[in-house]
Enzyme design. Structure first.
Site, mmCIF file in Angstrom:
data_model
loop_
_atom_site.group_PDB
_atom_site.id
_atom_site.type_symbol
_atom_site.label_atom_id
_atom_site.label_comp_id
_atom_site.label_asym_id
_atom_site.label_seq_id
_atom_site.Cartn_x
_atom_site.Cartn_y
_atom_site.Cartn_z
ATOM 1 N N LEU A 16 0.946 -1.139 0.058
ATOM 2 C CA LEU A 16 0.088 0.087 -0.096
ATOM 3 C C LEU A 16 0.761 1.313 0.033
ATOM 4 O O LEU A 16 1.762 1.240 0.790
ATOM 5 C CB LEU A 16 -0.822 0.007 1.400
ATOM 6 C CG LEU A 16 -1.917 1.288 1.329
ATOM 7 C CD1 LEU A 16 -2.818 1.423 0.312
ATOM 8 C CD2 LEU A 16 -2.470 1.323 2.873
ATOM 9 N N HIS A 17 0.594 1.902 -0.979
ATOM 10 C CA HIS A 17 1.204 3.436 -1.092
ATOM 11 C C HIS A 17 0.641 4.510 -1.238
ATOM 12 O O HIS A 17 -0.523 4.178 -2.460
ATOM 13 C CB HIS A 17 2.636 3.358 -1.611
ATOM 14 C CG HIS A 17 2.323 2.860 -3.205
ATOM 15 N ND1 HIS A 17 2.048 1.466 -3.435
ATOM 16 C CD2 HIS A 17 2.357 3.564 -4.356
ATOM 17 C CE1 HIS A 17 2.126 1.380 -4.877
ATOM 18 N NE2 HIS A 17 2.350 2.407 -5.279
ATOM 19 N N VAL A 18 0.679 5.709 -0.867
ATOM 20 C CA VAL A 18 -0.164 6.730 -1.368
ATOM 21 C C VAL A 18 0.818 7.777 -2.200
ATOM 22 O O VAL A 18 1.934 8.216 -1.485
ATOM 23 C CB VAL A 18 -0.683 7.738 -0.215
ATOM 24 C CG1 VAL A 18 -1.192 9.052 -0.431
ATOM 25 C CG2 VAL A 18 -1.534 6.854 0.784
#
Length: 138
Positions: A96-98
């Site tokens: 998960l990455h923003v």
């Protein structure tokens, strides 16, 4: 996770231009930024996608996104930012990455077409990382 690129960045075994380092979240420059200063924020714990994210991960991750979205305005004289999370489709690393991308009116970004660029060298990437660290108050 042993074979996860972002876990190895969090662990410090893969080099990256770190701009944010908290007990829960690590932020670093994307090596193929949409615009220079494009930052990726990842939870320290391996979470494959947004669907698996717990509330305990969400608050610090999106708090960090809010801080970086503000900091890119100061660091790069941006008018705003584009903040996005790819979830499986177009998620090149299954951690998960923003994305926080500095934006300025007329910058050429249209819709979800993300043209990529490169930093000239490590020194230029470090300059951008340093500006962002300073804007974040590090």
């Amino acid at each position: 996770m042993a074979d996860c690129l972002f876990c190895s960045i969090v662990a410090g075994t893969t080099p990256a231009q770190i701009v944010l380092d908290t007990p829960d979240v690590v932020g670093f420059l994307d090596i193929r930024p949409v615009f220079k200063g494009h930052t990726l924020l990842v939870p320290r714990t391996h979470v494959p996608t947004m669907v698996e994210m717990t509330d305990e991960v969400m608050a610090p991750l999106f708090g960090a996104a809010r801080s970086v979205a503000s900091a890119v305005r100061t660091a790069f004289d941006a008018q705003g930012s584009f903040v996005a999370v790819n979830n499986v489709v177009s998620q090149s690393v299954p951690h998960l990455h923003v994305h926080v991308v500095p934006r300025t009116k007329g910058d050429g970004l249209r819709g979800f077409f993300w043209p990529r660029t490169k930093y000239a060298d490590t020194a230029e990437a470090e300059e951008y990382a340093g500006k962002l660290r300073a804007a974040l108050g590090d």
